[in-house]
Design a protein around this motif. Structure first.
Motif, PDB file in Angstrom:
ATOM      1  N   CYS A  47      69.082  85.413   5.508  1.00  0.00           N
ATOM      2  CA  CYS A  47      68.023  84.869   4.652  1.00  0.00           C
ATOM      3  C   CYS A  47      67.515  85.910   3.666  1.00  0.00           C
ATOM      4  O   CYS A  47      67.049  85.571   2.587  1.00  0.00           O
ATOM      5  N   CYS A  48      67.586  87.197   4.025  1.00  0.00           N
ATOM      6  CA  CYS A  48      67.109  88.261   3.135  1.00  0.00           C
ATOM      7  C   CYS A  48      68.250  88.911   2.372  1.00  0.00           C
ATOM      8  O   CYS A  48      68.020  89.781   1.522  1.00  0.00           O
ATOM      9  N   GLY A  49      69.477  88.551   2.699  1.00  0.00           N
ATOM     10  CA  GLY A  49      70.635  89.159   2.051  1.00  0.00           C
ATOM     11  C   GLY A  49      71.000  90.517   2.613  1.00  0.00           C
ATOM     12  O   GLY A  49      72.044  91.073   2.284  1.00  0.00           O
ATOM     13  N   SER A  50      70.133  91.066   3.460  1.00  0.00           N
ATOM     14  CA  SER A  50      70.408  92.391   4.016  1.00  0.00           C
ATOM     15  C   SER A  50      69.571  92.580   5.273  1.00  0.00           C
ATOM     16  O   SER A  50      68.847  91.683   5.699  1.00  0.00           O
ATOM     17  N   PHE A  51      69.671  93.778   5.858  1.00  0.00           N
ATOM     18  CA  PHE A  51      68.883  94.127   7.037  1.00  0.00           C
ATOM     19  C   PHE A  51      67.944  95.286   6.727  1.00  0.00           C
ATOM     20  O   PHE A  51      67.752  96.189   7.533  1.00  0.00           O
ATOM     21  N   GLY A  52      67.372  95.276   5.533  1.00  0.00           N
ATOM     22  CA  GLY A  52      66.371  96.280   5.184  1.00  0.00           C
ATOM     23  C   GLY A  52      66.955  97.655   4.941  1.00  0.00           C
ATOM     24  O   GLY A  52      67.830  97.847   4.104  1.00  0.00           O
ATOM     25  N   THR A  53      66.496  98.631   5.688  1.00  0.00           N
ATOM     26  CA  THR A  53      66.935 100.015   5.556  1.00  0.00           C
ATOM     27  C   THR A  53      68.090 100.300   6.510  1.00  0.00           C
ATOM     28  O   THR A  53      68.051  99.898   7.669  1.00  0.00           O
ATOM     29  N   CYS A  54      69.107 101.006   6.025  1.00  0.00           N
ATOM     30  CA  CYS A  54      70.274 101.320   6.845  1.00  0.00           C
ATOM     31  C   CYS A  54      70.154 102.730   7.425  1.00  0.00           C
ATOM     32  O   CYS A  54      69.914 103.691   6.703  1.00  0.00           O
ATOM     33  N   HIS A  55      70.335 102.838   8.732  1.00  0.00           N
ATOM     34  CA  HIS A  55      70.260 104.130   9.422  1.00  0.00           C
ATOM     35  C   HIS A  55      71.626 104.541   9.978  1.00  0.00           C
ATOM     36  O   HIS A  55      71.702 105.415  10.836  1.00  0.00           O
ATOM     37  N   SER A  56      72.687 103.916   9.500  1.00  0.00           N
ATOM     38  CA  SER A  56      74.006 104.168  10.073  1.00  0.00           C
ATOM     39  C   SER A  56      74.520 105.570   9.742  1.00  0.00           C
ATOM     40  O   SER A  56      74.396 106.028   8.601  1.00  0.00           O
ATOM     41  N   PRO A  57      75.127 106.234  10.738  1.00  0.00           N
ATOM     42  CA  PRO A  57      75.756 107.539  10.481  1.00  0.00           C
ATOM     43  C   PRO A  57      77.185 107.388   9.969  1.00  0.00           C
ATOM     44  O   PRO A  57      77.872 108.382   9.750  1.00  0.00           O
ATOM     45  N   TYR A  58      77.617 106.146   9.768  1.00  0.00           N
ATOM     46  CA  TYR A  58      79.012 105.898   9.420  1.00  0.00           C
ATOM     47  C   TYR A  58      79.182 105.330   8.010  1.00  0.00           C
ATOM     48  O   TYR A  58      80.101 104.553   7.756  1.00  0.00           O
ATOM     49  N   VAL A  59      78.291 105.685   7.100  1.00  0.00           N
ATOM     50  CA  VAL A  59      78.394 105.185   5.733  1.00  0.00           C
ATOM     51  C   VAL A  59      79.669 105.726   5.085  1.00  0.00           C
ATOM     52  O   VAL A  59      79.984 106.910   5.190  1.00  0.00           O
ATOM     53  N   SER A  83      69.060 109.914   3.858  1.00  0.00           N
ATOM     54  CA  SER A  83      68.928 108.994   4.981  1.00  0.00           C
ATOM     55  C   SER A  83      67.677 109.303   5.783  1.00  0.00           C
ATOM     56  O   SER A  83      67.013 108.404   6.295  1.00  0.00           O
ATOM     57  N   ALA A  84      67.345 110.594   5.909  1.00  0.00           N
ATOM     58  CA  ALA A  84      66.174 110.996   6.682  1.00  0.00           C
ATOM     59  C   ALA A  84      64.888 110.456   6.064  1.00  0.00           C
ATOM     60  O   ALA A  84      63.894 110.258   6.750  1.00  0.00           O
ATOM     61  N   MET A  85      64.915 110.220   4.727  1.00  0.00           N
ATOM     62  CA  MET A  85      63.739 109.683   4.057  1.00  0.00           C
ATOM     63  C   MET A  85      63.599 108.179   4.293  1.00  0.00           C
ATOM     64  O   MET A  85      62.622 107.570   3.906  1.00  0.00           O
ATOM     65  N   GLU A  86      64.580 107.578   4.947  1.00  0.00           N
ATOM     66  CA  GLU A  86      64.579 106.156   5.273  1.00  0.00           C
ATOM     67  C   GLU A  86      64.456 105.285   4.024  1.00  0.00           C
ATOM     68  O   GLU A  86      63.729 104.291   3.992  1.00  0.00           O
ATOM     69  N   VAL A  87      65.182 105.687   2.971  1.00  0.00           N
ATOM     70  CA  VAL A  87      65.187 104.889   1.753  1.00  0.00           C
ATOM     71  C   VAL A  87      66.600 104.417   1.427  1.00  0.00           C
ATOM     72  O   VAL A  87      66.850 103.926   0.349  1.00  0.00           O
ATOM     73  N   PHE A  88      67.546 104.604   2.349  1.00  0.00           N
ATOM     74  CA  PHE A  88      68.919 104.187   2.118  1.00  0.00           C
ATOM     75  C   PHE A  88      68.993 102.676   2.310  1.00  0.00           C
ATOM     76  O   PHE A  88      68.766 102.173   3.409  1.00  0.00           O
ATOM     77  N   PRO A  89      69.279 101.911   1.268  1.00  0.00           N
ATOM     78  CA  PRO A  89      69.223 100.453   1.377  1.00  0.00           C
ATOM     79  C   PRO A  89      70.435  99.871   2.105  1.00  0.00           C
ATOM     80  O   PRO A  89      71.553 100.368   1.973  1.00  0.00           O
ATOM     81  N   CYS A  90      70.188  98.833   2.854  1.00  0.00           N
ATOM     82  CA  CYS A  90      71.280  98.101   3.503  1.00  0.00           C
ATOM     83  C   CYS A  90      72.095  97.381   2.432  1.00  0.00           C
ATOM     84  O   CYS A  90      71.554  96.776   1.514  1.00  0.00           O
ATOM     85  N   GLN A  91      73.409  97.476   2.534  1.00  0.00           N
ATOM     86  CA  GLN A  91      74.315  96.722   1.671  1.00  0.00           C
ATOM     87  C   GLN A  91      75.242  95.932   2.587  1.00  0.00           C
ATOM     88  O   GLN A  91      76.394  96.303   2.795  1.00  0.00           O
ATOM     89  N   TRP A 118      78.466  87.766  18.418  1.00  0.00           N
ATOM     90  CA  TRP A 118      78.246  88.995  17.665  1.00  0.00           C
ATOM     91  C   TRP A 118      79.284  89.163  16.566  1.00  0.00           C
ATOM     92  O   TRP A 118      80.360  88.572  16.612  1.00  0.00           O
ATOM     93  N   THR A 119      78.955  89.961  15.585  1.00  0.00           N
ATOM     94  CA  THR A 119      79.886  90.385  14.546  1.00  0.00           C
ATOM     95  C   THR A 119      79.470  91.793  14.151  1.00  0.00           C
ATOM     96  O   THR A 119      78.675  92.408  14.852  1.00  0.00           O
ATOM     97  N   PHE A 120      79.995  92.315  13.041  1.00  0.00           N
ATOM     98  CA  PHE A 120      79.527  93.632  12.610  1.00  0.00           C
ATOM     99  C   PHE A 120      79.623  93.754  11.097  1.00  0.00           C
ATOM    100  O   PHE A 120      80.301  92.978  10.424  1.00  0.00           O
ATOM    101  N   CYS A 121      78.924  94.749  10.562  1.00  0.00           N
ATOM    102  CA  CYS A 121      78.884  95.013   9.131  1.00  0.00           C
ATOM    103  C   CYS A 121      79.866  96.125   8.799  1.00  0.00           C
ATOM    104  O   CYS A 121      79.846  97.194   9.437  1.00  0.00           O
ATOM    105  N   THR A 122      80.727  95.928   7.804  1.00  0.00           N
ATOM    106  CA  THR A 122      81.717  96.953   7.468  1.00  0.00           C
ATOM    107  C   THR A 122      81.122  98.069   6.609  1.00  0.00           C
ATOM    108  O   THR A 122      81.757  99.095   6.398  1.00  0.00           O
ATOM    109  N   PHE A 123      79.899  97.889   6.131  1.00  0.00           N
ATOM    110  CA  PHE A 123      79.240  98.928   5.325  1.00  0.00           C
ATOM    111  C   PHE A 123      78.836 100.119   6.192  1.00  0.00           C
ATOM    112  O   PHE A 123      79.158 101.262   5.892  1.00  0.00           O
ATOM    113  N   GLY A 124      78.144  99.841   7.296  1.00  0.00           N
ATOM    114  CA  GLY A 124      77.693 100.922   8.171  1.00  0.00           C
ATOM    115  C   GLY A 124      78.185 100.795   9.593  1.00  0.00           C
ATOM    116  O   GLY A 124      77.766 101.548  10.467  1.00  0.00           O
ATOM    117  N   LEU A 125      79.097  99.832   9.850  1.00  0.00           N
ATOM    118  CA  LEU A 125      79.667  99.592  11.182  1.00  0.00           C
ATOM    119  C   LEU A 125      78.601  99.260  12.216  1.00  0.00           C
ATOM    120  O   LEU A 125      78.743  99.584  13.405  1.00  0.00           O
TER     121      LEU A 125
END
Length: 398
Positions: A47-59, A83-91, A118-125
């Protein structure tokens, strides 16, 4: 409890992101309770097109390059800093269609989606799971079912891997005790055994892993308050002899966070538990019983054990001060600290005979809490609990 079919607007959660809601095509004609049912192909949009902020170590490296100019504009030198600033946007980039779907039930020609799919996102796994089915459901019952499933998973894992039963508590706690608090009084462990179990959970039981990953909260309809059940469970493992055993666990973080505040008060009226699962199960049993009283968490906390009342009666008789200290007659007060502060505490106790037992109890509670959070914070906390209990704190008036 059988798994439920998923319908539109079911709550989604990404392992490395935040929450969103499931979208179902408008032309879907099969529904439950007035809501359209979802199938295995409904994974490309949220519904939002994304999951907010991305914290993945696998970008991926190509994403890193795209963010290079932003890094420079912010005068940063690395993606890690960004990433530590928590401004990395979810894609959000959809991976495979939903897995663990209903094999023999088809919705619009495709297998029906279930609440443990379940499924997964290929952007940040990040693993994407459902936090609920979207149908009307009881959160307490859902939590109870997840706890039962987790215990079964842990028992099976111990047996299949030849582990000692002594490891059960640590395995359970590694899932149930959220690690996002500023400070915690319970013991945390880091080991290869727990790391391997965490990997096993994410791979084989992503629904359970995501369900507990961000903490567990319940909404108490009796009081209109949220309860942080994860925090309550952690405290219940270290509390001894409640209620006085909980006083040393009060922190400023508890005072500021409403859900932690209610979790802390619930823990203060529980007996100590062996592990977090036991603590949550005991709370849910009480929560579902006719004896449960949400407002009781506040009034119970304000009750004072008789032995503490006796201590203060004796202090008054001996002429001691409000900090439970005795000052030798003839010895200058400055030998013990600030004379003015000591005199203020002694003067308060002079009014002891004038107060009701309730006022005395509040005074005792504030005095003990001040040892852990300071006098002002203790005073504010007692006032907050009194307000929650529908009382007025008037034991000592300026």
């Amino acid at each position: 409890m059988a798994k439920k079919y998923v319908v539109e607007n079911a709550k989604l959660h990404c392992q490395y992101g935040e929450q969103s809601w499931l979208l179902v095509p408008e032309n879907r004609h099969i529904g439950i309770g007035g809501k359209m049912m979802a199938n295995e192909t409904d994974y490309k949009k949220t519904c939002c097109g994304s999951f907010g902020t991305c914290h993945s170590p696998y970008v991926s490296p190509d994403v890193t390059q795209k963010m290079h100019d932003i890094l420079l504009d912010n005068q940063l030198t690395s993606l890690q800093q960004f990433s530590a600033m928590e401004v990395f946007p979810c894609q959000y980039e959809p991976g495979p269609q939903w897995m663990e779907t209903k094999e023999d039930v088809y919705i619009a020609g495709y297998r029906a989606l279930m609440e443990d799919s379940w499924t997964f996102c290929t952007f940040g796994l990040g693993m994407v799971t459902l936090l609920n089915s979207g149908q009307s459901e009881n959160p307490a019952e859902a939590l109870a079912e997840c706890l039962n499933q987790l215990e079964t998973v842990v028992d099976t894992y111990i047996k299949e891997n030849g582990l000692s039963e002594k490891s059960k508590n640590d395995l359970l706690n590694s899932v149930l005790l959220w690690n996002g608090y500023g400070s915690i009084p319970w013991e945390t462990k880091v080991s290869q055994e727990l790391w391997d179990f965490g990997v096993y959970m994410e791979k084989n039981h992503p629904y359970l892993s995501n369900y507990f990953e961000r903490g567990v909260y319940l909404f108490d309809e009796q009081t209109g308050a949220n309860i942080d059940v994860s925090y309550m469970a952690g405290l219940s493992m270290v509390i001894t002899d409640p209620p006085e055993g909980c006083w040393k666990l009060l922190t400023e973080e508890v005072s500021a966070d409403e859900a932690m505040y209610n979790g802390y008060l619930e823990a203060s009226r529980q007996e100590s538990s062996e592990n977090a699962l036991e603590a949550m199960q005991k709370f849910l049993d009480y929560y579902a019983s006719p004896e449960y009283n949400g407002s009781g968490r506040y009034t119970d906390y304000l009750e004072m054990p008789e032995n503490y009342r006796t201590i203060y009666e004796e202090m008054y008789r001996q002429g001691s001060s409000m900090d439970r200290s005795y000052y030798e007659p003839g010895v200058p007060l400055d030998a013990y600290g600030d004379p003015e502060e000591i005199m203020k505490k002694q003067e308060k106790l002079l009014h002891w005979p004038e107060w009701s037992q309730e006022e005395k109890d509040l005074l005792i509670l504030q005095s003990y809490l001040s040892d852990y959070v300071g006098e002002e914070e203790a005073d504010a906390f007692v006032r907050k609990v009194c307000e929650s209990a529908g009382r007025e704190k008037g034991s000592w008036k300026e």
